[in-house]
Design a protein around this motif. Sequence first.
Motif, PDB file in Angstrom:
ATOM      1  N   GLY A  27     -17.285  22.764  85.524  1.00  0.00           N
ATOM      2  CA  GLY A  27     -18.695  22.328  85.969  1.00  0.00           C
ATOM      3  C   GLY A  27     -19.315  23.682  86.265  1.00  0.00           C
ATOM      4  O   GLY A  27     -18.318  24.678  86.818  1.00  0.00           O
ATOM      5  N   PHE A  78     -18.252  13.951  88.483  1.00  0.00           N
ATOM      6  CA  PHE A  78     -19.179  14.265  87.371  1.00  0.00           C
ATOM      7  C   PHE A  78     -18.151  14.566  86.024  1.00  0.00           C
ATOM      8  O   PHE A  78     -17.061  15.177  85.871  1.00  0.00           O
ATOM      9  CB  PHE A  78     -19.732  15.145  87.383  1.00  0.00           C
ATOM     10  CG  PHE A  78     -20.767  15.991  86.431  1.00  0.00           C
ATOM     11  CD1 PHE A  78     -22.032  15.620  86.384  1.00  0.00           C
ATOM     12  CD2 PHE A  78     -19.637  16.548  85.429  1.00  0.00           C
ATOM     13  CE1 PHE A  78     -23.089  16.453  86.101  1.00  0.00           C
ATOM     14  CE2 PHE A  78     -21.388  17.453  84.473  1.00  0.00           C
ATOM     15  CZ  PHE A  78     -22.386  17.326  84.821  1.00  0.00           C
ATOM     16  N   TYR A  84     -17.815  22.244  70.102  1.00  0.00           N
ATOM     17  CA  TYR A  84     -18.044  23.713  69.359  1.00  0.00           C
ATOM     18  C   TYR A  84     -17.619  23.453  67.835  1.00  0.00           C
ATOM     19  O   TYR A  84     -16.459  23.157  68.004  1.00  0.00           O
ATOM     20  CB  TYR A  84     -18.012  24.789  70.094  1.00  0.00           C
ATOM     21  CG  TYR A  84     -18.319  24.804  71.271  1.00  0.00           C
ATOM     22  CD1 TYR A  84     -19.286  25.349  71.806  1.00  0.00           C
ATOM     23  CD2 TYR A  84     -17.491  23.996  72.609  1.00  0.00           C
ATOM     24  CE1 TYR A  84     -19.733  25.244  73.110  1.00  0.00           C
ATOM     25  CE2 TYR A  84     -17.922  24.122  73.495  1.00  0.00           C
ATOM     26  CZ  TYR A  84     -18.811  24.566  74.124  1.00  0.00           C
ATOM     27  OH  TYR A  84     -19.586  25.206  75.461  1.00  0.00           O
ATOM     28  N   THR A  96     -22.005  12.811  79.399  1.00  0.00           N
ATOM     29  CA  THR A  96     -22.902  13.435  80.870  1.00  0.00           C
ATOM     30  C   THR A  96     -22.856  12.355  80.992  1.00  0.00           C
ATOM     31  O   THR A  96     -23.197  11.606  81.149  1.00  0.00           O
ATOM     32  CB  THR A  96     -24.297  14.140  80.535  1.00  0.00           C
ATOM     33  OG1 THR A  96     -24.168  15.258  79.798  1.00  0.00           O
ATOM     34  CG2 THR A  96     -24.396  14.602  82.231  1.00  0.00           C
ATOM     35  N   ILE A 123     -27.654  21.687  87.838  1.00  0.00           N
ATOM     36  CA  ILE A 123     -27.708  20.985  87.873  1.00  0.00           C
ATOM     37  C   ILE A 123     -29.450  19.579  88.085  1.00  0.00           C
ATOM     38  O   ILE A 123     -30.307  20.901  87.991  1.00  0.00           O
ATOM     39  CB  ILE A 123     -26.988  20.496  89.704  1.00  0.00           C
ATOM     40  CG1 ILE A 123     -26.382  19.107  89.669  1.00  0.00           C
ATOM     41  CG2 ILE A 123     -27.689  21.247  90.220  1.00  0.00           C
ATOM     42  CD1 ILE A 123     -25.244  18.030  89.104  1.00  0.00           C
ATOM     43  N   MET A 146     -30.482  23.510  82.067  1.00  0.00           N
ATOM     44  CA  MET A 146     -30.292  23.325  80.311  1.00  0.00           C
ATOM     45  C   MET A 146     -31.020  22.460  79.235  1.00  0.00           C
ATOM     46  O   MET A 146     -31.740  21.479  80.644  1.00  0.00           O
ATOM     47  CB  MET A 146     -28.670  23.142  80.176  1.00  0.00           C
ATOM     48  CG  MET A 146     -28.317  21.716  80.791  1.00  0.00           C
ATOM     49  SD  MET A 146     -26.486  21.712  80.982  1.00  0.00           S
ATOM     50  CE  MET A 146     -26.503  21.123  78.980  1.00  0.00           C
ATOM     51  N   PHE A 148     -30.574  19.140  78.607  1.00  0.00           N
ATOM     52  CA  PHE A 148     -30.334  18.123  79.034  1.00  0.00           C
ATOM     53  C   PHE A 148     -31.446  17.872  80.541  1.00  0.00           C
ATOM     54  O   PHE A 148     -32.048  16.843  80.461  1.00  0.00           O
ATOM     55  CB  PHE A 148     -29.194  17.698  80.392  1.00  0.00           C
ATOM     56  CG  PHE A 148     -28.610  16.484  81.173  1.00  0.00           C
ATOM     57  CD1 PHE A 148     -28.563  15.100  79.957  1.00  0.00           C
ATOM     58  CD2 PHE A 148     -28.763  16.472  81.947  1.00  0.00           C
ATOM     59  CE1 PHE A 148     -28.213  14.166  80.114  1.00  0.00           C
ATOM     60  CE2 PHE A 148     -28.686  15.775  82.267  1.00  0.00           C
ATOM     61  CZ  PHE A 148     -28.077  14.087  81.927  1.00  0.00           C
ATOM     62  N   TRP A 149     -32.064  18.929  81.597  1.00  0.00           N
ATOM     63  CA  TRP A 149     -32.856  18.669  82.868  1.00  0.00           C
ATOM     64  C   TRP A 149     -33.888  18.937  81.978  1.00  0.00           C
ATOM     65  O   TRP A 149     -35.137  18.611  82.953  1.00  0.00           O
ATOM     66  CB  TRP A 149     -32.355  19.089  83.487  1.00  0.00           C
ATOM     67  CG  TRP A 149     -31.018  19.677  83.997  1.00  0.00           C
ATOM     68  CD1 TRP A 149     -30.133  20.454  84.273  1.00  0.00           C
ATOM     69  CD2 TRP A 149     -30.164  17.945  84.359  1.00  0.00           C
ATOM     70  NE1 TRP A 149     -28.961  19.586  84.277  1.00  0.00           N
ATOM     71  CE2 TRP A 149     -29.413  18.035  85.113  1.00  0.00           C
ATOM     72  CE3 TRP A 149     -30.881  16.729  85.413  1.00  0.00           C
ATOM     73  CZ2 TRP A 149     -28.898  17.355  85.132  1.00  0.00           C
ATOM     74  CZ3 TRP A 149     -30.512  15.769  85.734  1.00  0.00           C
ATOM     75  CH2 TRP A 149     -29.228  16.082  85.810  1.00  0.00           C
ATOM     76  N   GLY A 233     -21.763  30.828  80.428  1.00  0.00           N
ATOM     77  CA  GLY A 233     -23.206  31.335  81.395  1.00  0.00           C
ATOM     78  C   GLY A 233     -23.004  31.320  82.289  1.00  0.00           C
ATOM     79  O   GLY A 233     -23.787  31.722  83.519  1.00  0.00           O
TER      80      GLY A 233
HETATM   81  P1  AMP Z   1     -21.782  26.709  80.491  1.00  0.00           P
HETATM   82  O1  AMP Z   1     -21.294  26.584  78.952  1.00  0.00           O
HETATM   83  O2  AMP Z   1     -22.167  27.709  80.918  1.00  0.00           O
HETATM   84  O3  AMP Z   1     -23.762  25.821  79.752  1.00  0.00           O
HETATM   85  O4  AMP Z   1     -21.757  25.847  81.894  1.00  0.00           O
HETATM   86  C1  AMP Z   1     -21.162  24.571  80.985  1.00  0.00           C
HETATM   87  C2  AMP Z   1     -20.507  23.926  82.271  1.00  0.00           C
HETATM   88  O5  AMP Z   1     -21.444  22.912  82.620  1.00  0.00           O
HETATM   89  C3  AMP Z   1     -19.676  22.782  81.673  1.00  0.00           C
HETATM   90  O6  AMP Z   1     -18.058  23.111  82.722  1.00  0.00           O
HETATM   91  C4  AMP Z   1     -20.029  21.695  82.369  1.00  0.00           C
HETATM   92  O7  AMP Z   1     -19.340  20.288  83.002  1.00  0.00           O
HETATM   93  C5  AMP Z   1     -20.985  21.809  82.938  1.00  0.00           C
HETATM   94  N1  AMP Z   1     -22.340  20.985  82.712  1.00  0.00           N
HETATM   95  C6  AMP Z   1     -22.900  20.284  81.269  1.00  0.00           C
HETATM   96  N2  AMP Z   1     -23.872  19.359  81.311  1.00  0.00           N
HETATM   97  C7  AMP Z   1     -24.082  19.732  83.100  1.00  0.00           C
HETATM   98  C8  AMP Z   1     -25.263  18.784  83.179  1.00  0.00           C
HETATM   99  N3  AMP Z   1     -26.207  18.000  83.059  1.00  0.00           N
HETATM  100  N4  AMP Z   1     -25.936  18.583  84.540  1.00  0.00           N
HETATM  101  C9  AMP Z   1     -24.920  20.154  85.175  1.00  0.00           C
HETATM  102  N5  AMP Z   1     -23.441  20.465  84.518  1.00  0.00           N
HETATM  103  C10 AMP Z   1     -23.105  20.864  83.501  1.00  0.00           C
END
Ligand code: AMP
Length: 304
Positions: A27, A78, A84, A96, A123, A146, A148-149, A233
């Motif tokens: 998360g 969640f 990958y 998701t 989020i 990201m 998704f949003w 990230g």
């Molecule tokens: P990153 O690799 O830093 O971009 O983030 C990965 C993390 O983002 C993972 O641990 C996921 O649980 C979380 N994640 C993935 N999709 C979403 C989303 N739509 N909203 C919030 N958190 C997310």
Amino acid sequence: MSILVVGSVAFDSISTPFGTVDDVLGGSACYFSTSASFFTDVNLVAVVGDDFPEQHLDFLRSRGVDLEGLKKSAGRTFRWKGRYDYDLNEAHTLETHLNVFEQFEPVLPASYQDAEYVFLANIDPELQLEVLNQVKNPRLVASDTMNFWIEGKRDALIKTLGRVDTLVINEAEVRQLAGEPNLVKAAEIVRSFGPKTLVVKRGEYGVLMFAEHSIFSAPAYPLEEVFDPTGAGDTFAGGFIGYLAATRNLDEGNLRRAIVFGTVMASFTVEQFSLDRMRTLNYEEIENRYRRIQLLTEFSSLDD
Ligand code: AMP
């Protein structure tokens, strides 16, 4: 100076060419707060379900993360499932499940409302704004998002960005958000939405920062073993904002140092699955890697 963060606290199921894990701690807010906790105190706002184990909360507490703003609701936590391939720069989202986040109405504890440094981790942008609306007078508001949003909640995202000083976002998402393939032009378009500083994460190619008066480029730390890029990230953002909050200095020289601290933190997290590398990391290792990145990029001026 403590940081207020809102974002996801998750169970991740991840497959990389090097292994697969199910329902591990993840998360955006978890990665961010654990990373930032190496620099300063963190107050976390999020929700988990009644399936979330106490041992994960104990880990966050052990890092000094304040959990008064973490709500436990009936239902499932969640969940995110991703894959990958050999190009570790690109995560393929398989599933998701927002679960308890769908009904979440964040209420900030009184002690969080005076936050000076706020990070709106990835989020729902509506939740990001609801949290920001409860903060009285923030000094720095930074955010992430990201695809998704960008695809699902574009209008809400643009509205939230109008209140953001610093956006930390992936390269592909800058292009997507701006509707412009050229990165430099895309950065200008995204900055016109609100954030005066734009930090573009480019995976193994490093980071580009478009600040008010200059552009800065930092390489990623060259690693032989990259095991799981999930959370890189958010861990980057934790080091970046963590250092800024700890030093209370937002000039461009300090922003550059903060970018390198973010880079260092991300380089550790990808060495193991989930937050595992963060469990053994110490500050001396962080400083050593900072110095090695400085050496990596040092070159003399033409006048020397
Ligand atoms: P990153 O690799 O830093 O971009 O983030 C990965 C993390 O983002 C993972 O641990 C996921 O649980 C979380 N994640 C993935 N999709 C979403 C989303 N739509 N909203 C919030 N958190 C997310």
